[in-house]
Write an enzyme that holds these catalytic residues in place. Structure first.
Site, PDB file in Angstrom:
ATOM      1  N   GLU A 159      39.574  16.486   6.897  1.00 23.17           N
ATOM      2  CA  GLU A 159      38.284  15.874   6.543  1.00 23.17           C
ATOM      3  C   GLU A 159      38.471  14.383   6.225  1.00 23.17           C
ATOM      4  OE1 GLU A 159      37.376  19.073   3.540  1.00 23.17           O
ATOM      5  OE2 GLU A 159      35.432  18.956   4.532  1.00 23.17           O
ATOM      6  N   GLU A 179      40.618  26.891   5.522  1.00 24.03           N
ATOM      7  CA  GLU A 179      39.636  27.334   4.516  1.00 24.03           C
ATOM      8  C   GLU A 179      39.222  28.780   4.755  1.00 24.03           C
ATOM      9  OE1 GLU A 179      39.690  24.397   5.924  1.00 24.03           O
ATOM     10  OE2 GLU A 179      39.077  22.847   4.516  1.00 24.03           O
TER      11      GLU A 179
HETATM   12  C1  1HE Z   1      50.200  22.700  -2.421  1.00 29.68           C
HETATM   13  C2  1HE Z   1      49.343  22.640  -1.310  1.00 29.68           C
HETATM   14  C3  1HE Z   1      47.949  22.650  -1.560  1.00 29.68           C
HETATM   15  C4  1HE Z   1      51.363  22.610  -0.583  1.00 29.68           C
HETATM   16  N1  1HE Z   1      47.524  22.711  -2.838  1.00 29.68           N
HETATM   17  N2  1HE Z   1      49.735  22.763  -3.671  1.00 29.68           N
HETATM   18  N3  1HE Z   1      45.317  23.755   2.274  1.00 29.68           N
HETATM   19  C5  1HE Z   1      46.090  24.745   2.737  1.00 29.68           C
HETATM   20  O1  1HE Z   1      45.738  25.900   2.779  1.00 29.68           O
HETATM   21  C6  1HE Z   1      47.482  24.333   3.162  1.00 29.68           C
HETATM   22  C7  1HE Z   1      48.491  24.860   2.182  1.00 29.68           C
HETATM   23  N4  1HE Z   1      49.829  24.330   2.414  1.00 29.68           N
HETATM   24  C8  1HE Z   1      50.627  24.777   3.422  1.00 29.68           C
HETATM   25  O2  1HE Z   1      50.256  25.556   4.287  1.00 29.68           O
HETATM   26  C9  1HE Z   1      52.034  24.244   3.430  1.00 29.68           C
HETATM   27  O3  1HE Z   1      52.348  23.776   2.127  1.00 29.68           O
HETATM   28  C10 1HE Z   1      52.274  23.094   4.447  1.00 29.68           C
HETATM   29  C11 1HE Z   1      52.250  23.665   5.872  1.00 29.68           C
HETATM   30  C12 1HE Z   1      51.261  21.982   4.313  1.00 29.68           C
HETATM   31  C13 1HE Z   1      53.679  22.474   4.171  1.00 29.68           C
HETATM   32  O4  1HE Z   1      54.663  23.499   4.179  1.00 29.68           O
HETATM   33  P1  1HE Z   1      56.086  23.206   3.498  1.00 29.68           P
HETATM   34  O5  1HE Z   1      56.948  24.409   3.784  1.00 29.68           O
HETATM   35  O6  1HE Z   1      56.578  21.876   3.925  1.00 29.68           O
HETATM   36  O7  1HE Z   1      55.812  23.065   1.917  1.00 29.68           O
HETATM   37  P2  1HE Z   1      55.559  24.226   0.809  1.00 29.68           P
HETATM   38  O8  1HE Z   1      56.879  24.780   0.374  1.00 29.68           O
HETATM   39  O9  1HE Z   1      54.550  25.202   1.278  1.00 29.68           O
HETATM   40  O10 1HE Z   1      54.874  23.398  -0.364  1.00 29.68           O
HETATM   41  C14 1HE Z   1      55.619  22.473  -1.148  1.00 29.68           C
HETATM   42  C15 1HE Z   1      54.917  22.376  -2.483  1.00 29.68           C
HETATM   43  O11 1HE Z   1      53.613  21.828  -2.268  1.00 29.68           O
HETATM   44  C16 1HE Z   1      54.707  23.724  -3.137  1.00 29.68           C
HETATM   45  O12 1HE Z   1      54.713  23.521  -4.518  1.00 29.68           O
HETATM   46  P3  1HE Z   1      56.040  23.858  -5.433  1.00 29.68           P
HETATM   47  O13 1HE Z   1      55.640  23.480  -6.812  1.00 29.68           O
HETATM   48  O14 1HE Z   1      56.275  25.311  -5.208  1.00 29.68           O
HETATM   49  O15 1HE Z   1      57.138  22.998  -4.853  1.00 29.68           O
HETATM   50  C17 1HE Z   1      53.298  24.083  -2.710  1.00 29.68           C
HETATM   51  O16 1HE Z   1      52.679  24.991  -3.603  1.00 29.68           O
HETATM   52  C18 1HE Z   1      52.636  22.747  -2.768  1.00 29.68           C
HETATM   53  N5  1HE Z   1      51.442  22.681  -1.937  1.00 29.68           N
HETATM   54  N6  1HE Z   1      50.095  22.593  -0.186  1.00 29.68           N
HETATM   55  C19 1HE Z   1      48.422  22.772  -3.861  1.00 29.68           C
HETATM   56  N7  1HE Z   1      47.057  22.567  -0.593  1.00 29.68           N
HETATM   57  C20 1HE Z   1      37.187  19.575  -0.166  1.00 29.68           C
HETATM   58  S1  1HE Z   1      37.429  21.155   0.306  1.00 29.68           S
HETATM   59  C21 1HE Z   1      38.862  21.170   1.270  1.00 29.68           C
HETATM   60  C22 1HE Z   1      39.380  22.562   1.361  1.00 29.68           C
HETATM   61  C23 1HE Z   1      40.788  22.603   1.807  1.00 29.68           C
HETATM   62  O17 1HE Z   1      41.435  21.617   1.999  1.00 29.68           O
HETATM   63  S2  1HE Z   1      41.419  24.169   2.026  1.00 29.68           S
HETATM   64  C24 1HE Z   1      42.986  23.912   2.714  1.00 29.68           C
HETATM   65  C25 1HE Z   1      44.055  23.940   1.668  1.00 29.68           C
END
Ligand code: 1HE
Length: 265
Positions: free
Chosen positions: A119, A139
């Site tokens: 977005e 989402e």
């Molecule tokens: C996060 C987030 C997040 C990572 N919010 N903490 N977005 C999503 O559904 C995407 C969610 N994220 C992922 O699918 C993956 O993290 C990635 C593909 C982007 C990257 O993978 P990777 O293996 O490099 O990293 P990871 O091990 O998954 O994440 C590293 C850290 O970032 C980990 O935290 P830690 O404390 O355990 O190290 C994750 O929890 C954190 N992290 N993504 C919070 N999104 C205005 S409305 C909009 C609505 C949306 O955007 S919905 C889509 C949300």
């Protein structure tokens, strides 16, 4: 220029650096994959509200392996409906300042460009995608809905049917596929995005301010108007642009054989 020399102070998760007429804004929360929390969204709003006077174009990019993982999901847990509406409104206002701000914005994308990250990218005027970039709207699978203007901007870029498919089935598009559907404006090799984005931003900054205003502010609005109103608005906009002294000087340069010719680059 360090972010502390901006007219506004930014959170640690955002870093701004001015290079001539181009200011680069970096999402600097790589440890959370540049997930956008409330503080970052407020910082983006503040940054675009207080751009340095001599900034004529902005490049926005992300540090680490990904452009942005979208909404910080850890902040979602406790929100009720009223707070959710206010939250979405803050994203709308911040991204509105990108799309309809003072200067054009080039987004440089790599890795995940997902959810709210997509977005954000959709609010920019030009998108440079490195080959590693991929687009998704997870989402649907998280039981939520876009809230950062995606329903308004993405169908205008890729069509309602493609956005529906992305949200319903979790389909992703690669940077290369993004070229065909309108998400990727320029495709570049990995590691080359910032240089390309900067080069494009410099070219944009060399346009007259009036032309950039017309392209950013008038063009998308004309595209939403009835043809009758659009033709009238276009006539007004083009007459204002050509009356600008800088436009007159550039036309004179060309007619006196000093201006650049249009060549295939
Ligand atoms: C996060 C987030 C997040 C990572 N919010 N903490 N977005 C999503 O559904 C995407 C969610 N994220 C992922 O699918 C993956 O993290 C990635 C593909 C982007 C990257 O993978 P990777 O293996 O490099 O990293 P990871 O091990 O998954 O994440 C590293 C850290 O970032 C980990 O935290 P830690 O404390 O355990 O190290 C994750 O929890 C954190 N992290 N993504 C919070 N999104 C205005 S409305 C909009 C609505 C949306 O955007 S919905 C889509 C949300």
């Amino acid at each position: 220029m360090a972010s502390d020399r901006l007219a506004v102070s930014l959170p640690d998760s955002l870093r701004a650096e001015q290079q001539g007429q181009v200011t680069v804004l970096r999402l600097s929360r790589a440890q959370k994959r540049n997930a956008l929390d409330d503080e970052m969204v407020a910082g983006i709003d503040a940054f675009f509200s207080h751009l340095p006077d001599n900034t004529a174009a902005v490049v926005i990019c992300g540090e680490g392996e990904h452009f942005s993982a979208g909404l910080d999901l850890s902040e979602l847990k406790e929100r009720d409906v009223r707070e959710g509406i206010a939250h979405s409104g803050r994203w709308h206002r911040a991204f509105e300042k990108i799309q309809y701000g003072r200067v054009p914005v080039v987004a440089v994308l790599h890795g995940a460009v997902v959810g709210g990250g997509l977005e954000l990218a959709a609010a920019a005027h030009v998108r440079v995608a490195e080959r590693s970039a991929y687009y998704a709207l997870p989402e649907g699978s998280r039981g939520i809905y876009v809230g950062g203007g995606g329903s308004v901007r993405l169908p205008r870029l890729i069509g309602v049917a493609r956005m529906m498919d992305m949200m319903l089935t979790g389909r992703t598009y690669s940077a290369e596929e993004g070229l065909a559907i309108g998400l990727t404006t320029y495709l570049v090799d990995s590691g080359k995005g910032l240089a390309k984005g900067f080069e494009l931003a410099q070219r944009i900054a060399a346009n007259t301010a009036m032309t950039n205003f017309a392209v950013m502010q008038a063009l998308p609005r004309i595209a939403e108007m009835t043809p009758d109103a659009g033709f009238a608005m276009e006539a007004l906009m083009s007459s204002m642009a050509q009356a600008d002294p800088e436009a007159k000087a550039r036309l004179k340069d060309f007619l006196e054989k000093r201006g650049p010719k249009v060549t295939r680059s």
